[in-house]
Structure formats: C-alpha cells, structure tokens
Scaffold this motif. Sequence first.
Motif, PDB file in Angstrom:
ATOM      1  N   UNK A  12       0.826  -1.201   0.000  1.00  0.00           N
ATOM      2  CA  UNK A  12       0.000   0.000   0.000  1.00  0.00           C
ATOM      3  C   UNK A  12       0.858   1.248   0.000  1.00  0.00           C
ATOM      4  N   UNK A  13       1.366   1.599  -1.151  1.00  0.00           N
ATOM      5  CA  UNK A  13       2.247   2.760  -1.190  1.00  0.00           C
ATOM      6  C   UNK A  13       1.468   4.043  -0.978  1.00  0.00           C
ATOM      7  N   UNK A  14       0.120   3.946  -1.043  1.00  0.00           N
ATOM      8  CA  UNK A  14      -0.662   5.156  -0.831  1.00  0.00           C
ATOM      9  C   UNK A  14      -0.770   5.461   0.658  1.00  0.00           C
ATOM     10  N   UNK A  15      -0.354   4.530   1.495  1.00  0.00           N
ATOM     11  CA  UNK A  15      -0.554   4.731   2.919  1.00  0.00           C
ATOM     12  C   UNK A  15       0.513   5.634   3.534  1.00  0.00           C
ATOM     13  N   UNK A  16       1.043   5.240   4.662  1.00  0.00           N
ATOM     14  CA  UNK A  16       1.911   6.163   5.375  1.00  0.00           C
ATOM     15  C   UNK A  16       3.345   5.661   5.441  1.00  0.00           C
ATOM     16  N   UNK A  17       4.282   6.623   5.561  1.00  0.00           N
ATOM     17  CA  UNK A  17       5.691   6.287   5.727  1.00  0.00           C
ATOM     18  C   UNK A  17       6.063   6.260   7.195  1.00  0.00           C
ATOM     19  N   UNK A  59      -7.545  15.157   1.482  1.00  0.00           N
ATOM     20  CA  UNK A  59      -6.543  14.101   1.346  1.00  0.00           C
ATOM     21  C   UNK A  59      -6.656  13.035   2.438  1.00  0.00           C
ATOM     22  N   UNK A  60      -7.040  13.444   3.637  1.00  0.00           N
ATOM     23  CA  UNK A  60      -7.176  12.468   4.720  1.00  0.00           C
ATOM     24  C   UNK A  60      -8.329  11.516   4.448  1.00  0.00           C
ATOM     25  N   UNK A  61      -9.438  12.068   3.965  1.00  0.00           N
ATOM     26  CA  UNK A  61     -10.592  11.204   3.666  1.00  0.00           C
ATOM     27  C   UNK A  61     -10.215  10.165   2.626  1.00  0.00           C
ATOM     28  N   UNK A  62      -9.528  10.614   1.589  1.00  0.00           N
ATOM     29  CA  UNK A  62      -9.145   9.696   0.508  1.00  0.00           C
ATOM     30  C   UNK A  62      -8.178   8.643   1.018  1.00  0.00           C
ATOM     31  N   UNK A  63      -7.212   9.081   1.821  1.00  0.00           N
ATOM     32  CA  UNK A  63      -6.227   8.135   2.346  1.00  0.00           C
ATOM     33  C   UNK A  63      -6.897   7.101   3.236  1.00  0.00           C
ATOM     34  N   UNK A  64      -7.873   7.532   4.006  1.00  0.00           N
ATOM     35  CA  UNK A  64      -8.565   6.610   4.913  1.00  0.00           C
ATOM     36  C   UNK A  64      -9.317   5.552   4.124  1.00  0.00           C
TER      37      UNK A  64
END
Lengths: 112, 148
Positions: free
Chosen positions: A15-20, B84-89
Amino acid sequence: MSEKNMEEKVEHATNSKNVSLPMSRVRLIMKSSPDVSCINQDALFLTTKATELFVQHLALSSYKNGSGKETNTLSYSDLANAAEEKETFQFLTGESWPFVIIHTIQTKSTGV
Amino acid sequence: MAEKPEDLNLPNAVITRIIKEALPDGVNVSKEARRAISQAASVFVLYATSCANNFAMKAKRKTLNAGDVMSAMEEMEFERFLQPLREALEAYKKGQKGKKEASEQKRKDKEKKNSPGENDKSRDEEEDEHMDDEQEGENEGEEEDVEN
C-alpha cells in the motif's frame, strides 16, 4: 515486536498510498497525552497521515516564506519565522504548551 | 514538566524523506531545520490528539475515533488536510480489509498445524496488532464458527 515491523513493511510494499511514518511510534506519542485511553485504528492512521501532511506543509511554507529561496537551503530561521508569522503554526511557539519546542531545540543544539 | 520531545521523536530518515519530497528538487535542509521539523511533528501529534480527545470526551466516548481526528484538524485550522485524509482513509480501509482476510487465511492454516490451546495465543497476538484496547465481538463470533 518483530511481527509488527514485518507487517509494516508489508504495508509499505503493498500500500504505497498509505503512510511512511511508523504508526506504532505515533501511537506511543498519542498515548503519552493525558486522559487518552483508547485509540481506534482508523484514528491512529489518520493522525499518522495528518502528521505527514503537516511535515510537508511546514517545510514548504517555511521555504516559500523565508530567505531559503536565495540560498537554496531551508534553514532553522525560516522555520522559526514561519512559526511566528503564520497562525496555523502558532502552536509550535509554545505559548499554549507546557513546554516550549523552539527553545528546547536551541538548548539541544548547543548541548549533547 | 511534560515528557521531553526527544523521547517521543519520529524516525529521522522518514522525516527527511517527507521534507525532501515536499520541497523543490535540489533544495537543502539544514540539520537544525530537520530536527525542528521532526520535533514540530511530535508536537503536532500531541496537539491533534489532545484536540481529538476533547471531541471524544464531549461525546462521552473513551475511544478516539476517526471523526474526532477530522474534527481536530478543522479545529486546528488544517482544513486543507481534510480531503486528502478522507481519501487516504478510504484506501487504508480497503487495504486493511484485504489484510484481514489474508491473516484469517493464515490463521486457518496455523490451526491445521497447532493444537487448540496454542491457537488462542496466536490469535490474540494478531488481534493485538489490529486493535488497541478494544475487543471486536464480530471477530470472535467468526472464529467460533470455524473451530471444529
């Protein structure tokens, strides 16, 4: 503990869209806040992601606002200026906090 | 005095990478600036948590949830983060669903090898990673069905 690290690595890979930033570390910081008992997993994710967005925002704002453009370097003074001038960064100046973040950094850089 | 920020630092390498990605190519970052940003990030987490917790307490909840964090962002005047937070979630939840299914499959495979006693241990370990101090009855219900 090692299982957790492995899981995070898998997360990064798939999930590269997630967090680092490591969510486990963010959770540690969150738990140090008084009165906080339980943290929902989604809340932890959002906080981690928001912190990343904040780092980007702080870095870029400070750079644009400061004299770094001439020297091509983002310096500490750029950040200090941004914290003073921009309302959204006011919380960093420590006026409403029990500890003063900027002064802590100043003493740290002269000391150990 | 509250905890010192350096005890609750975020990893330098990751912070540096995020900063570099945000700035134009070739821009340098002084060591002091990097450290200041890292510590600012820790302060941000604390501030956001404290803010979010206020919303949770107002709603008489003991658990901080996603909504509380979003409300905190608004309160802190970081509305720019909300979308961006909504999309990331969304993406995160989808990923979690896939992972949960994968780990359940893993657990089923383990069950074939281990005895029932040991099974409980490994199950608990996996649950601890996903849940903080909460227990999800849903999960336990599913597992009971499988144990045959």
